[in-house]
Design a protein around this motif. Structure first.
Motif, mmCIF file in Angstrom:
data_model
loop_
_atom_site.group_PDB
_atom_site.id
_atom_site.type_symbol
_atom_site.label_atom_id
_atom_site.label_comp_id
_atom_site.label_asym_id
_atom_site.label_seq_id
_atom_site.Cartn_x
_atom_site.Cartn_y
_atom_site.Cartn_z
ATOM 1 N N GLY A 165 12.167 -13.597 11.511
ATOM 2 C CA GLY A 165 11.396 -13.764 10.127
ATOM 3 C C GLY A 165 9.652 -13.640 10.597
ATOM 4 O O GLY A 165 9.045 -14.493 9.664
ATOM 5 N N LYS A 166 9.714 -13.215 11.797
ATOM 6 C CA LYS A 166 8.030 -13.430 12.266
ATOM 7 C C LYS A 166 7.711 -11.722 11.991
ATOM 8 O O LYS A 166 6.472 -11.477 12.404
ATOM 9 C CB LYS A 166 8.124 -13.308 14.032
ATOM 10 C CG LYS A 166 8.692 -14.902 13.953
ATOM 11 C CD LYS A 166 9.175 -15.436 15.654
ATOM 12 C CE LYS A 166 9.060 -16.726 15.966
ATOM 13 N NZ LYS A 166 9.026 -17.212 17.314
ATOM 14 N N GLY A 167 8.386 -10.906 11.195
ATOM 15 C CA GLY A 167 8.040 -9.641 10.770
ATOM 16 C C GLY A 167 9.092 -9.346 10.261
ATOM 17 O O GLY A 167 10.178 -9.924 10.284
ATOM 18 N N GLN A 168 8.506 -8.552 9.120
ATOM 19 C CA GLN A 168 9.421 -7.774 8.159
ATOM 20 C C GLN A 168 9.672 -6.533 8.236
ATOM 21 O O GLN A 168 10.543 -5.741 7.519
ATOM 22 C CB GLN A 168 8.378 -8.024 6.553
ATOM 23 C CG GLN A 168 8.456 -9.353 6.069
ATOM 24 C CD GLN A 168 7.279 -9.894 6.500
ATOM 25 O OE1 GLN A 168 6.108 -9.624 6.482
ATOM 26 N NE2 GLN A 168 7.487 -11.081 6.909
ATOM 27 N N SER A 193 4.718 0.168 2.900
ATOM 28 C CA SER A 193 5.292 0.216 1.874
ATOM 29 C C SER A 193 6.184 0.324 1.369
ATOM 30 O O SER A 193 7.144 -0.545 0.265
ATOM 31 C CB SER A 193 4.789 1.912 1.263
ATOM 32 O OG SER A 193 5.192 2.457 0.138
ATOM 33 N N ALA A 194 7.042 0.404 2.738
ATOM 34 C CA ALA A 194 8.538 0.402 2.388
ATOM 35 C C ALA A 194 8.419 -1.115 1.835
ATOM 36 O O ALA A 194 9.352 -1.973 1.192
ATOM 37 C CB ALA A 194 9.623 0.408 3.456
ATOM 38 N N ILE A 195 7.878 -2.264 2.991
ATOM 39 C CA ILE A 195 7.712 -4.011 2.495
ATOM 40 C C ILE A 195 7.534 -4.566 1.176
ATOM 41 O O ILE A 195 8.291 -5.174 0.400
ATOM 42 C CB ILE A 195 6.962 -4.609 3.366
ATOM 43 C CG1 ILE A 195 8.053 -4.454 5.068
ATOM 44 C CG2 ILE A 195 6.864 -5.746 3.184
ATOM 45 C CD1 ILE A 195 6.778 -5.005 6.300
ATOM 46 N N ARG A 196 6.353 -3.519 1.069
ATOM 47 C CA ARG A 196 6.464 -4.104 -0.498
ATOM 48 C C ARG A 196 7.160 -3.645 -1.603
ATOM 49 O O ARG A 196 6.921 -4.001 -2.966
ATOM 50 C CB ARG A 196 4.391 -3.231 -1.140
ATOM 51 C CG ARG A 196 3.626 -3.723 -0.294
ATOM 52 C CD ARG A 196 1.541 -4.034 -0.440
ATOM 53 N NE ARG A 196 2.034 -2.711 -0.069
ATOM 54 C CZ ARG A 196 1.687 -1.279 0.925
ATOM 55 N NH1 ARG A 196 1.360 -1.902 1.762
ATOM 56 N NH2 ARG A 196 1.391 -0.257 1.190
ATOM 57 N N ASN A 197 8.124 -2.947 -1.696
ATOM 58 C CA ASN A 197 8.632 -2.410 -2.710
ATOM 59 C C ASN A 197 10.303 -2.451 -2.653
ATOM 60 O O ASN A 197 10.829 -2.491 -3.068
ATOM 61 C CB ASN A 197 8.531 -0.468 -2.680
ATOM 62 C CG ASN A 197 7.112 -0.266 -2.656
ATOM 63 O OD1 ASN A 197 6.791 -0.308 -4.749
ATOM 64 N ND2 ASN A 197 6.847 0.981 -2.328
ATOM 65 N N ASP A 198 10.653 -3.510 -1.520
ATOM 66 C CA ASP A 198 11.465 -4.556 -1.029
ATOM 67 C C ASP A 198 12.478 -3.058 -1.044
ATOM 68 O O ASP A 198 13.659 -3.243 -1.253
ATOM 69 C CB ASP A 198 11.548 -5.361 -2.286
ATOM 70 C CG ASP A 198 12.835 -6.373 -1.994
ATOM 71 O OD1 ASP A 198 13.317 -6.638 -0.332
ATOM 72 O OD2 ASP A 198 13.508 -6.905 -2.882
#
Length: 332
Positions: free
Chosen positions: A92-95, A312-317
């Protein structure tokens, strides 16, 4: 948001990774952790961007080289930068994890460290191909040389989600790569996959050939990894042949050089279409975590593009949508 970047992945590591990370944080103002040999990375990072609060280093003393075999390298080099980077995501230290390293090594370390999304039989490596109408998602491009029809159905589901959530295409058109447009064309894998896609809820438009793919008739195209990898490498080779030949011919005389100057905007457009650094990396869809794999020849621009794509992939889940939609599809 924190993105984990393998600083020992590209052919010229760690320079492209360091410079790419510096450019990326200027644009998105998010945290990036460079994973690799701290004694090699720190002096170069401090010289390029002293005391940058958005970039840190996680030490990994070993490297998966391009010629290494994935399983053997994992056993012989347990503290390689890929394994350490994937572990940071798991903790969980990075997405998201980004690497321009050995594709097989990235797949093996991602599977071992993060596993597959529940219900996914095989992860797929994904690429964006330039088309007359924009971009087309193609998967698989090399993760699975041998496939079954149900694998390709899942590739289509994952490609559909990726197109919707990251590329903002609400109803992507799904095509099946074949040697003919008719439903009866193709080998047994294609014929059986056609039936599954036709019975699904996807916006399936049928078989497509290479000319329809590059013509932009489909938004997502599915195929087995063996065929997809050959198509990708052949396309890259043809694009390079055309651009190199054009450059050579346009420099032959004063008149052709003058014509080249007048047509420079058009040539710049063509160059951007076939430039892999514009996209930067391909996602490994189906891994229970966000993992992006770039080309070994990645330069700083390609690394920056890969980091922005991961952001972008992180922000858009993307991962959450993949988990939910795959679970929903299996329950039906």
């Amino acid at each position: 948001m924190t993105i984990i970047l393998d600083a020992m992945g590209s052919d010229k590591y760690p320079d492209p990774e360091i410079l790419g990370a510096i450019e990326a944080v200027k644009e998105v103002k998010e945290q990036i952790i460079l994973v690799g040999n701290v004694d090699l990375i720190r002096p170069k990072l401090e010289q390029a961007s002293p005391n940058n609060p958005l970039i840190s280093i996680a030490h990994a003393p070993e490297v998966v080289e391009m010629w290494d075999k994935p399983v053997e390298s994992a056993r012989q080099k347990p503290d390689n930068s890929m394994a350490v980077g994937v572990q940071l995501v798991k903790e969980g230290k990075g997405q998201a994890f980004v690497t321009a390293g050995n594709t097989g090594g990235a797949m093996f370390n991602a599977l071992r460290g993060l596993g597959r999304i529940k219900g996914v039989q095989r992860p797929a490596l994904t690429a964006l191909f330039p088309t007359r109408k924009g971009k087309c998602i193609v998967l698989d491009i090399g993760a699975n040389a041998d496939c079954r029809p149900e694998f390709l159905l899942q590739f289509a589901i994952m490609g559909n989600i990726y197109a919707q959530k990251v590329l903002n295409n609400p109803k992507p058109k799904i095509g099946l790569l074949s040697n003919g447009e008719e439903a009866g064309k193709g080998n047994e894998l294609v014929k059986e996959t056609f039936k599954l896609l036709e019975a699904s809820d996807l916006n399936f438009i049928g078989n497509i050939e290479g000319k329809e793919l590059f013509g932009g008739e489909a938004d997502v195209v599915v195929t087995d990894g063996f065929t997809g990898n050959i198509m990708m490498k052949s396309s890259e080779a043809v694009a390079k042949l055309i651009t190199d030949t054009l450059k050579q011919e346009l420099m032959r005389s004063f008149s052709t050089k003058l014509g080249a100057m007048l047509a420079k905007p058009a040539f710049s457009k063509i160059k951007s279409l076939v430039d892999p650094s514009e996209v930067g990396a391909a996602p490994l869809l189906g891994i229970d975590g966000l993992v992006f794999v770039g080309h070994g020849r990645s330069d700083a621009k390609a690394i920056t593009s890969a980091l922005l794509l991961a952001g972008s992939a992180i922000r858009n889940d993307l991962l959450g949508h993949l988990r939910n939609d795959i679970s929903k599809n299996l329950s039906e």
